[in-house]
Design an enzyme around this catalytic site. Structure first.
Site, PDB file in Angstrom:
ATOM      1  N   SER A 138     -13.048 -32.386  10.772  1.00 24.25           N
ATOM      2  CA  SER A 138     -12.707 -32.847  12.122  1.00 24.25           C
ATOM      3  C   SER A 138     -13.417 -34.168  12.365  1.00 24.25           C
ATOM      4  O   SER A 138     -14.502 -34.406  11.814  1.00 24.25           O
ATOM      5  CB  SER A 138     -13.183 -31.815  13.150  1.00 24.25           C
ATOM      6  N   TYR A 151     -19.128 -25.272  16.589  1.00 19.18           N
ATOM      7  CA  TYR A 151     -17.918 -25.777  15.924  1.00 19.18           C
ATOM      8  C   TYR A 151     -18.210 -27.121  15.259  1.00 19.18           C
ATOM      9  O   TYR A 151     -17.956 -27.314  14.071  1.00 19.18           O
ATOM     10  CB  TYR A 151     -16.777 -25.925  16.941  1.00 19.18           C
TER      11      TYR A 151
HETATM   12  N1  LIG Z   1      -6.032 -29.207  16.541  1.00 19.20           N
HETATM   13  C1  LIG Z   1      -7.070 -30.049  16.580  1.00 19.20           C
HETATM   14  O1  LIG Z   1      -7.278 -30.772  17.565  1.00 19.20           O
HETATM   15  C2  LIG Z   1      -7.986 -30.129  15.394  1.00 19.20           C
HETATM   16  C3  LIG Z   1      -8.858 -31.226  15.320  1.00 19.20           C
HETATM   17  C4  LIG Z   1      -9.734 -31.306  14.240  1.00 19.20           C
HETATM   18  C5  LIG Z   1      -9.736 -30.326  13.272  1.00 19.20           C
HETATM   19  N2  LIG Z   1      -8.884 -29.278  13.362  1.00 19.20           N
HETATM   20  C6  LIG Z   1      -8.955 -28.230  12.344  1.00 19.20           C
HETATM   21  O2  LIG Z   1      -7.683 -27.930  11.856  1.00 19.20           O
HETATM   22  C7  LIG Z   1      -7.674 -26.598  11.349  1.00 19.20           C
HETATM   23  C8  LIG Z   1      -6.433 -25.902  11.861  1.00 19.20           C
HETATM   24  O3  LIG Z   1      -6.521 -25.769  13.271  1.00 19.20           O
HETATM   25  P1  LIG Z   1      -5.247 -25.877  14.228  1.00 19.20           P
HETATM   26  O4  LIG Z   1      -5.512 -26.934  15.198  1.00 19.20           O
HETATM   27  O5  LIG Z   1      -4.014 -25.887  13.438  1.00 19.20           O
HETATM   28  O6  LIG Z   1      -5.382 -24.511  15.058  1.00 19.20           O
HETATM   29  P2  LIG Z   1      -4.630 -23.102  14.953  1.00 19.20           P
HETATM   30  O7  LIG Z   1      -3.186 -23.273  15.173  1.00 19.20           O
HETATM   31  O8  LIG Z   1      -5.394 -22.188  15.834  1.00 19.20           O
HETATM   32  O9  LIG Z   1      -4.838 -22.696  13.432  1.00 19.20           O
HETATM   33  C9  LIG Z   1      -5.967 -22.063  12.966  1.00 19.20           C
HETATM   34  C10 LIG Z   1      -5.568 -21.272  11.751  1.00 19.20           C
HETATM   35  O10 LIG Z   1      -6.752 -20.681  11.199  1.00 19.20           O
HETATM   36  C11 LIG Z   1      -6.453 -19.344  10.882  1.00 19.20           C
HETATM   37  N3  LIG Z   1      -7.661 -18.530  10.919  1.00 19.20           N
HETATM   38  C12 LIG Z   1      -8.572 -18.410  11.922  1.00 19.20           C
HETATM   39  N4  LIG Z   1      -9.512 -17.535  11.585  1.00 19.20           N
HETATM   40  C13 LIG Z   1      -9.208 -17.084  10.334  1.00 19.20           C
HETATM   41  C14 LIG Z   1      -9.800 -16.153   9.442  1.00 19.20           C
HETATM   42  N5  LIG Z   1     -10.917 -15.466   9.763  1.00 19.20           N
HETATM   43  N6  LIG Z   1      -9.214 -15.953   8.242  1.00 19.20           N
HETATM   44  C15 LIG Z   1      -8.089 -16.617   7.902  1.00 19.20           C
HETATM   45  N7  LIG Z   1      -7.468 -17.495   8.711  1.00 19.20           N
HETATM   46  C16 LIG Z   1      -8.032 -17.723   9.903  1.00 19.20           C
HETATM   47  C17 LIG Z   1      -5.424 -18.898  11.886  1.00 19.20           C
HETATM   48  O11 LIG Z   1      -4.613 -17.879  11.331  1.00 19.20           O
HETATM   49  P3  LIG Z   1      -4.704 -16.314  11.705  1.00 19.20           P
HETATM   50  O12 LIG Z   1      -5.069 -16.222  13.163  1.00 19.20           O
HETATM   51  O13 LIG Z   1      -3.338 -15.821  11.387  1.00 19.20           O
HETATM   52  O14 LIG Z   1      -5.751 -15.773  10.797  1.00 19.20           O
HETATM   53  C18 LIG Z   1      -4.603 -20.156  12.071  1.00 19.20           C
HETATM   54  O15 LIG Z   1      -3.549 -20.200  11.150  1.00 19.20           O
HETATM   55  C19 LIG Z   1      -8.986 -25.963  11.804  1.00 19.20           C
HETATM   56  O16 LIG Z   1      -9.906 -25.951  10.748  1.00 19.20           O
HETATM   57  C20 LIG Z   1      -9.465 -26.907  12.886  1.00 19.20           C
HETATM   58  O17 LIG Z   1     -10.866 -26.914  13.024  1.00 19.20           O
HETATM   59  C21 LIG Z   1      -7.998 -29.160  14.395  1.00 19.20           C
END
Ligand SMILES: NC(=O)c1ccc[n+]([C@@H]2O[C@H](COP(=O)([O-])OP(=O)(O)OC[C@H]3O[C@@H](n4cnc5c(N)ncnc54)[C@H](OP(=O)(O)O)[C@@H]3O)[C@@H](O)[C@H]2O)c1
Length: 249
Positions: A138, A151
């Protein structure tokens, strides 16, 4: 990383960035396996996108990781790309004891989950010649958003881990490329920012990120323009200003 002909496992592939990457990479001519805990979503993804495979996986559970490794080794022996994308992001009040389990969950899932996945799957990648570990960190790894302290800390730690991993895997024997993806705020449900105009539309983020990879297949970091001011804040002397900005949101 080549853009086609890979076999790719994406953790956190049930929604948001992980699912978006999965669909784009599948359309580009890669075999893709999406993994996550929400099995009903895994079923829907396989039904809607014949050819994509899915795997139940909880990265907080070492037994689940071990089972996933055995399953993938048997069903996708050509696996050459691991995308460590699974993560959670929750607010924490450090003056409220109820925040501690939230902090612990972040470390278990975001940090330890990624490290455990890396240890488990590296033996399947090493020696493939065109193998890649892609870690989604991130921009907040580089300047913290103070309302989500643990986080941010897990993402800073993953940045550091990725740097060491890249060096350890650079030798000809291992030959695994390590790519860090550094997203800005993107419109997903991660922290409820799916309708936030200040966050980047998911499709725009995916297009720019994959364009960066296409332009620079040997990239160490994929940083879209909107993340640059945070990523580079410390180096260009704007850290205090950026921290003040993130503290006022
Ligand atoms: N969106 C942003 O603004 C942003 C910015 C910077 C970085 N990121 C990073 O991008 C990545 C994806 O996030 P996103 O924004 O796409 O959010 P999201 O839609 O909430 O996706 C998170 C994913 O992680 C999975 N997950 C959570 N806990 C888990 C566990 N214990 N085991 C396996 N899978 C797990 C969830 O799947 P299940 O619930 O099905 O397990 C879901 O598919 C994250 O690492 C986040 O920190 C996002």
């Amino acid at each position: 990383m080549k853009m086609t002909g890979n076999t790719i496992l994406i953790t956190g592939g049930t929604s948001g960035i992980g699912l978006g990457l999965a669909l784009r990479l599948f359309e580009a001519g890669n075999k893709v396996v999406v993994a996550g805990r929400r099995t009903e979503l895994l079923g829907e993804i396989m039904a809607e996108h014949p050819g994509i495979d899915a795997l139940a996986l909880d990265v907080a559970d070492p037994d689940s990781i071990a089972r996933a490794r055995e399953t993938v080794a048997a069903s996708h022996p050509g696996l050459n790309v691991l995308v460590n994308n699974a993560g959670i992001m929750l607010r924490e009040n450090l003056l409220d004891p109820a925040g501690l389990p939230v902090a612990e969950d972040h470390i278990m899932i975001n940090l330890l989950g990624t490290i455990r996945m890396t240890y488990a799957f590296l033996p399947l990648l090493v020696g493939k010649g065109d193998a890649v570990v892609m870690n989604v960190t991130s921009a907040l790894a580089f300047v913290p958003f103070p309302v989500t302290p643990t986080y941010n800390a897990t993402k800073s730690a993953l940045h550091s881990f990725s740097e060491s991993l890249r060096i350890q895997l650079a030798g000809a024997e291992a030959g695994v490329q390590v790519i860090e993806v550094v997203p800005p705020g993107v419109r997903t449900t991660l922290l409820g920012q799916q309708d936030d105009d200040h966050a980047m539309p998911l499709d725009d983020f995916l297009t720019e990120t994959l364009d960066l990879l296409r332009e620079k297949p040997d990239a160490k970091e994929l940083v879209v323009e909107r993340a640059r001011f945070i990523r580079d804040a410390e180096a260009n002397g704007s850290y205090d200003n950026v921290l003040a900005m993130l503290s006022s949101i």
